[in-house]
Structure formats: C-alpha cells, structure tokens
Design a protein around this motif. Structure first.
Motif, PDB file in Angstrom:
ATOM      1  N   SER A   1       0.794  -1.356  -0.059  1.00 20.38           N
ATOM      2  CA  SER A   1       0.112  -0.017  -0.155  1.00 20.38           C
ATOM      3  C   SER A   1       1.116   1.309   0.222  1.00 20.38           C
ATOM      4  N   ARG A   2       1.789   1.188   0.977  1.00 25.03           N
ATOM      5  CA  ARG A   2       2.626   2.382   0.824  1.00 25.03           C
ATOM      6  C   ARG A   2       3.565   2.762  -0.275  1.00 25.03           C
ATOM      7  N   LEU A   3       3.956   1.626  -0.967  1.00 22.10           N
ATOM      8  CA  LEU A   3       4.626   1.616  -2.201  1.00 22.10           C
ATOM      9  C   LEU A   3       3.897   2.402  -3.242  1.00 22.10           C
TER      10      LEU A   3
ATOM     11  N   LEU B   1      -2.407   2.799 -14.095  1.00 24.15           N
ATOM     12  CA  LEU B   1      -1.901   2.192 -13.015  1.00 24.15           C
ATOM     13  C   LEU B   1      -2.931   1.458 -12.084  1.00 24.15           C
ATOM     14  N   LEU B   2      -3.996   2.314 -11.737  1.00 26.24           N
ATOM     15  CA  LEU B   2      -5.143   1.504 -10.974  1.00 26.24           C
ATOM     16  C   LEU B   2      -5.892   0.624 -11.606  1.00 26.24           C
ATOM     17  N   CYS B   3      -5.739   0.585 -13.051  1.00 25.46           N
ATOM     18  CA  CYS B   3      -6.461  -0.443 -13.854  1.00 25.46           C
ATOM     19  C   CYS B   3      -5.560  -1.799 -13.509  1.00 25.46           C
ATOM     20  N   GLY B   4      -4.176  -1.673 -13.551  1.00 23.90           N
ATOM     21  CA  GLY B   4      -3.444  -2.531 -13.297  1.00 23.90           C
ATOM     22  C   GLY B   4      -3.547  -3.125 -12.000  1.00 23.90           C
ATOM     23  N   GLN B   5      -3.937  -2.425 -11.087  1.00 27.80           N
ATOM     24  CA  GLN B   5      -3.954  -2.856  -9.644  1.00 27.80           C
ATOM     25  C   GLN B   5      -5.121  -3.711  -9.429  1.00 27.80           C
TER      26      GLN B   5
ATOM     27  N   ASP C   1      -3.865 -10.876  -7.385  1.00 26.35           N
ATOM     28  CA  ASP C   1      -3.734 -10.908  -5.871  1.00 26.35           C
ATOM     29  C   ASP C   1      -4.788 -10.104  -5.224  1.00 26.35           C
ATOM     30  N   PRO C   2      -5.895 -10.557  -4.364  1.00 28.22           N
ATOM     31  CA  PRO C   2      -6.680  -9.728  -3.798  1.00 28.22           C
ATOM     32  C   PRO C   2      -6.256  -8.612  -2.990  1.00 28.22           C
ATOM     33  N   LEU C   3      -4.825  -8.772  -2.424  1.00 28.46           N
ATOM     34  CA  LEU C   3      -4.380  -7.713  -1.456  1.00 28.46           C
ATOM     35  C   LEU C   3      -4.218  -6.557  -2.640  1.00 28.46           C
ATOM     36  N   ASP C   4      -3.634  -6.736  -3.792  1.00 27.94           N
ATOM     37  CA  ASP C   4      -3.259  -5.762  -4.392  1.00 27.94           C
ATOM     38  C   ASP C   4      -4.444  -4.967  -5.122  1.00 27.94           C
ATOM     39  N   ARG C   5      -5.589  -5.838  -5.236  1.00 28.46           N
ATOM     40  CA  ARG C   5      -6.866  -5.279  -5.793  1.00 28.46           C
ATOM     41  C   ARG C   5      -7.334  -4.329  -4.672  1.00 28.46           C
ATOM     42  N   CYS C   6      -7.207  -4.832  -3.482  1.00 29.34           N
ATOM     43  CA  CYS C   6      -7.889  -3.960  -2.234  1.00 29.34           C
ATOM     44  C   CYS C   6      -7.119  -2.754  -2.086  1.00 29.34           C
TER      45      CYS C   6
ATOM     46  N   ARG D   1     -12.556  -8.402   3.179  1.00 30.02           N
ATOM     47  CA  ARG D   1     -12.006  -6.895   3.038  1.00 30.02           C
ATOM     48  C   ARG D   1     -12.023  -6.441   1.960  1.00 30.02           C
ATOM     49  N   LEU D   2     -11.789  -7.237   0.733  1.00 27.39           N
ATOM     50  CA  LEU D   2     -11.955  -6.324  -0.484  1.00 27.39           C
ATOM     51  C   LEU D   2     -13.377  -5.957  -0.985  1.00 27.39           C
ATOM     52  N   HIS D   3     -14.503  -7.064  -0.541  1.00 28.30           N
ATOM     53  CA  HIS D   3     -15.596  -6.514  -0.752  1.00 28.30           C
ATOM     54  C   HIS D   3     -15.963  -5.390  -0.163  1.00 28.30           C
TER      55      HIS D   3
END
Length: 671
Positions: free
Chosen positions: A265-267, A285-289, A294-299, A333-335
């Motif tokens: 998240s910080r990066l 970049l957001l669309c890539g995330q 990985d669900p953590l990246d999407r979150c 958490r993602l939802h």
C-alpha cells in the motif's frame, strides 16, 4: 537510561493536557516488559506529549530519555521509540521555538542513529534511515551509510526504508547541495533496475517520481504493474488482518487496522502521490492494480482509487467498472472496500450499478447492516445503488420499508433517487406519522424522513409534519434539529402547507427563526411578516444565523430592499462565506452586482467552499447572472475538484457545484 529523570520538574512543564507530571511514568512504561504497558505508554506519548504532531515543553524534555531508551537492547519495541523521535524532529512538522529546540537536541545526538543503523533488530533498522537524513547534518556521511546499508541489508522492509530515505535526502538537499542530491538520485536510479527485487525497485521508482520524474522509464506503468505482480507472487499467504496478536490499546488497534499488505500500500501510495496530475498514468496504474491476480493488490487499488476520485474529476469510469467487479467476491475485506468507495462516489458509481443491483436483489441480507452497537443502518450496497440514482433501487427500498426493521438512515438516500423514488412517498409518510414523539432518538428517526419527503415534494405529508411540530415538547420545539427539518419540509411544500402558518409564525421568536421565516415566505409570500425577523437575525451575533438570514433575504429578491444597508455592510466585512452570501443577496435584490462583483470573483478564487453559494446565486439570477458566467465555464473545464480537503463528502459537494454551474449556464442557453 532514566538517570536524571527525577531531577526534572515535570509538574512545571506542560503537554497537550496540562501538567507533565505523568510523563516519567510514560517513559518508564516504554521500557516495561509488559506489551500492554508499553503500548499504553506509547499511546500516552502520542496522545499528550506529541499530540497531533505538536511539540511542547515536555516533548523537548523527553528527547534525552527517548534517545537513551532507543539504544538499550533490552528495551522492547525500540522501533516505536525511534519513530516517535523522527516524528518529533520532522522538518515538515511543528514550528516554533520548542520544535526548533527539539530538532537541535536530536541533531546534537545524531550519532545515536548512526549506531542504530546496523542494529540487530530489523524494525529498528527500518526506522533509522529517516532519522539519519533528518538529524545527521553531514550529507556525505548520510549517503555513505545508506549506500553501505543497501549492499548488506537482507530485510526487504529495511531496504524499502533506505530507498525512501534517499528520496527524502534528494528533496532536502536539491537546493543547497546539488552534488549530493544528484548522487542520491543516481543511487535511486540504480536501485530501480535489475538485479534488485521487485519491492525495492517499486520503492525506488516511487521516490524517483517525487524527486527526478524526468528519469522515470518511458514504460513506467507497465513496468510498475509487472513489478507489483512479481512482488505479489513472492509474498507468502497473509493471515486475516484482524487476527494479529497484541493488547487492546489504541496503538495495538491502529496496528491491526493497517492494510493487510501495508508495504504494498505504501509503495503504490507514494507513486500515486508523486505522479500527481498525471491522471492518465494514474488511471492506467489503478486498472493494473484492480486487475491483479492478488486480492491484496486489488484491495489496495480500490482504496487508492478513492484518493484519485476525491481530487480529480476525470478518469473514473474504467476504475469504477473494475471496482464493481470486486463485489460479491469471497475476500470480505476487498468486498467491504469496494462498497465503501462506491458509496462515496454517489452518481459516479453508475458504471458499477449492475453489480450493486445484483447484490441487493439476490443477497437480501446485505440490505440492512446490523451493528453491535446502535440502530440498524442501510446496507452499503443498497446505499451505493440509491446514490447512483438508479431506479432499480426503488423497489428494493420499498421492500425494506415494508419489512419489520427499517433503518433510520433510509430516508437520507431518497433525495438521490428523485424522481424515481416518488412511489415511496406513502410508505415514508406513514412511517413519519408513527414516529413516537417522546422516545429517545427522535432526531435520528424523524430528520431523514423529513428530508426525504421534502425532496419528494410530498404535500400529502403536511399533517404528519404538523403532528411533529405540535406534539413535540416545548423545549425541543423551540430550537431543535427536528424542528428545523420539519420547517424546511413545510417550506418545500409551498402554498400547500398553509395549515402550518400559525406554527411557523410561532417559531419566529425562537432559535429556528430563520428557517421559519424562509418557510413562511415560501408558503405565503408575505414579505412584511418575515422581513423584521430576518433583519433582526442579520444584525445578531451568531455568524451562521447571520449568513442564513442573508441567504433567505436574497431569495426574497426585490422584496428585501429594506435590508440592503445591512447586506451591503455584511458583504464588505466578515468571513468569506458571509461576504459571498451577502453580496449574492444584494445582487438578487437589486438585479445588479453593484460594487461586489470583484468581491465574488476573489472569494470564488480564494475560498472554494463559497463556490456553490455563488453558482446557485448566478443560476437564480438567470440572464442577470451573465457577468460571472465566465467563472462558471472555467470551473466546468477544470479537471480538478474544487475542494480536496473535505474527505468523503468532497465528491458529493463537487458534483453539486458542477450541477449548479451547468444549470446556470443552461438557463442562458449556454452548453
């Protein structure tokens, strides 16, 4: 490590809450063997000794003892102590003599941080690089230390901190020591490529974006997305973020509420912040995330989307679709993150409306949220769907209204659904008629319903509104939010609310006088009945009431001419919002902007929170508002939201401003 602590006259020193006599106990608590006591002590340091980043007499007195704690290996959680010292001495933090003294004390003992750079505790090593850059006034030595640490360090979190310190170093010295700043940039450029790991390369790219953006690779976004996915592929599976051990203190809870992948998240936050106005790159970049495996990246991507949307008016459609794709997935958490962001987006969440509708249609348990404390609330997916203005929310809300549990906040979403919500008026009206007048929580139950019925213009609810006004105890009726909401609803009903005239007249001598006068004018058009009240409030001492009185006088138009001397005086002095409101009232009363057009232009530019007031005035004036049409056109063409300091409400406020600007220009035939 506490030598001399009892010789300090702590009782005579001050912190955020008065005498600092409790500080020795907090300092000793930081060295406790008990984790709960240590975290409680750290809570106290941030809560009182370094409250909201401020530096007090007690803060300065603590510095020697905190430094002594930081170097004692037997002290647990020394990283937290170092982080506290960094915050106290931050160059971008508190100002004034006390802050300068604290920084001087830290610079005088900067060798402490040199010793800690190679500490056995990785958490300490992670906290130290920022201290070296801030407090060691020998730039060549700082660079040498950081360079050496990057070659021997194996802990990725420490490596990320070292890269971050190089960016901080480059920004600090670029104006005073260009040679050393250039060397820091060269090191970052080196760290951003092979053979370094994806996490360190991401950190270096984020720092380069902030201090040397011209050195970023041409294919920045694809590179970052690839590195992010490589990093995620190397990360071990994470446990549930709320399952972390630790005592139930403020510091402990804050640790557990951090993102599951705090480093990731910080990066990415660092990179987004550095890219700033490069909205197209940030959206890509957001669309890539948001499409990461990985669900953590999407979150993380969901939360960072919110930051972009709060600042910029463009580029939201594609990310919103991808956020909608996260709904209904097993990752709770993602939802939850996706729902929270879509609620905030209001009508901008429309590209996700199909997903939201599917959720509320096929998962009725999500329509109402039952918390451990407090009354039930409308579920996030249904709230977000209604916020888009999608008519499919209406039958679902009707089912909720017909059920055994009706959230008090249901009425708050109705104004977003007008006119599609008109069929809900009878049910809302019946519910208002059943609100008990003597039960606790009358405000929470009645005000949303009153707001909804006012937005719907439901004149048949006049008897239910009058029941509230007549049945409330006198103490509440004279000055209460329920009374204000009821009066505003009656004003929205106009002439259909003539039965309420006696009640409205009776409120002209109360704390609700301005609202009552506005409603009475709306119902009767009797300027003589309301002018004395509004003039009295206009010359009173309450700033908010004076401003509201001026706004109502503006709506009276030429009938408010007797108030022109007071309005002109108010337009020439006072706070910006009051000046703008009074100047608009003069314009609407006289039909001419008089001498206040420069005031409105400067206020618009310098005080963005006044813009909607001014835009609505221009809209109400019709052709006479043409002198400010150029300002409205510029606003509509701006890609940036007019306020970025109002948190989650900023998007809704900005959309309201844009609507007001468009309506004003459309009224003159301008598109």
């Amino acid at each position: 490590m506490f030598r001399g602590i009892d010789e300090v006259d702590w009782a005579s020193l001050r912190h955020a809450y008065g005498s600092a006599e409790d500080v020795p106990g907090l300092l000793r608590g930081l060295a406790s063997a008990d984790p709960a006591e240590r975290q409680t002590a750290l809570d106290g340091m941030y809560g009182a000794v370094h409250h909201q980043g401020d530096v007090y007499e007690a803060t300065v007195a603590c510095v020697p003892f905190l430094l002594a704690l930081a170097v004692r290996e037997e002290v647990r959680d020394r990283a937290g102590v170092v982080e506290l010292l960094v915050s106290i001495g931050d160059l971008g933090g508190a100002g004034g003599d006390l802050a300068a003294r604290a920084r001087a004390a830290l610079r005088a003992r900067a060798e402490v941080f040199v010793r800690l750079a190679g500490d056995a505790d990785a958490a300490v090593r992670r906290a130290v690089p920022g201290a070296l850059v801030r407090f060691l006034d020998r730039p060549a030595r700082v660079l040498t230390l950081v360079r050496e640490r990057t070659t021997v360090e194996r802990d990725e979190r420490v490596l990320l901190a070292l890269a971050e310190s190089l960016g901080l170093f480059a920004r600090r010295y670029r104006l005073t020591d260009d040679a050393h700043a250039t060397e820091a940039v060269r090191l970052l450029t080196e760290l951003s490529g092979d053979p370094y790991g994806p996490g360190l390369r991401l950190a270096a790219l984020g720092q380069l974006a902030g201090c040397a953006p011209d050195l970023l690779p041409a294919d920045l976004v694809p590179t970052v997305v690839r590195l992010l996915r490589d990093r995620s592929g190397q990360r071990p599976p994470a446990g549930h973020p709320y399952d972390l051990p630790g005592p139930d203190t403020l510091a402990g809870r804050l640790l557990r509420l951090r993102p599951s992948d705090e480093e990731g998240s910080r990066l990415l936050r660092t990179l987004h912040a550095a890219l700033g106005s490069r909205v197209a790159d940030r959206v890509a970049l957001l669309c890539g995330q948001l499409t990461s495996p990985d669900p953590l990246d999407r979150c993380n991507g969901v939360w960072m989307s919110a930051g972009l949307f709060r600042e910029w008016r463009t580029g939201h459609a594609e990310p919103v679709v991808l956020i909608g794709n996260q709904l209904g997935l097993e990752e709770g958490r993602l939802h939850d993150a996706a729902v929270a962001v879509l609620v905030e987006l209001s009508e901008l969440a429309a590209p996700a409306a199909d997903h939201l509708h599917a959720l509320v249609a096929y998962r009725p348990e999500l329509r109402i949220r039952h918390g451990e404390r407090g009354a039930p609330a409308l579920g996030g997916p249904l709230k977000a769907l209604a916020g888009t203005g999608d008519a499919r929310a209406t039958p679902v809300l009707a089912e909720v209204l017909a059920g055994p549990v009706v959230p008090n906040d249901l009425g708050l979403v109705i104004p977003r659904l007008v006119p599609a919500a008109v069929p809900l008026a009878p049910a809302l009206r019946r519910r208002l008629a059943r609100v008990p007048l003597d039960a606790p929580g009358l405000n929470e139950r009645a005000v949303p319903l009153l707001s909804a019925l006012a937005a719907l213009g439901d004149v048949e609810s006049v008897p239910a509104v009058l029941r509230l006004l007549r049945g409330m105890p006198d103490g509440l009726r004279r000055d209460d939010t329920v009374t204000e909401a009821a009066v505003r609803a009656l004003g929205a009903f106009g002439g259909a609310a003539r039965a309420a005239v006696p009640e409205l007249r009776g409120l002209l001598e109360t704390g609700c006088a301005v609202a009552a006068a506005e409603a009475l004018w709306s119902v009767t058009g009797d300027a003589e009945a309301v002018l004395p009240v509004l003039l009295r409030e206009l010359t009173g001492t309450g700033g908010g009431r004076r401003r509201r009185a001026a706004a109502v006088l503006g709506r009276l138009g030429p009938a408010a001419r007797p108030a022109l001397p007071e309005l002109r005086e108010m337009a020439g002095s006072g706070d910006a919002w009051a000046r703008a409101t009074a100047a608009c009232a003069v314009w609407r009363t006289t039909g001419e902007p008089e001498r206040f057009l420069p005031v409105l232009r400067s206020t618009w530019a310098e005080h963005p929170h006044t813009r909607r007031t001014i835009a609505e005035c221009v809209s109400a004036l019709g052709p006479a508002g043409a002198p400010l049409h150029d300002v409205l056109r510029v606003e509509l063409a701006s890609p940036r939201r007019h306020r970025t300091d109002s948190g989650g409400h900023g998007i809704h406020e900005d959309l309201g401003l844009l609507r007001a600007c468009r309506e004003a220009l459309a009224g003159q035939g301008n598109r």
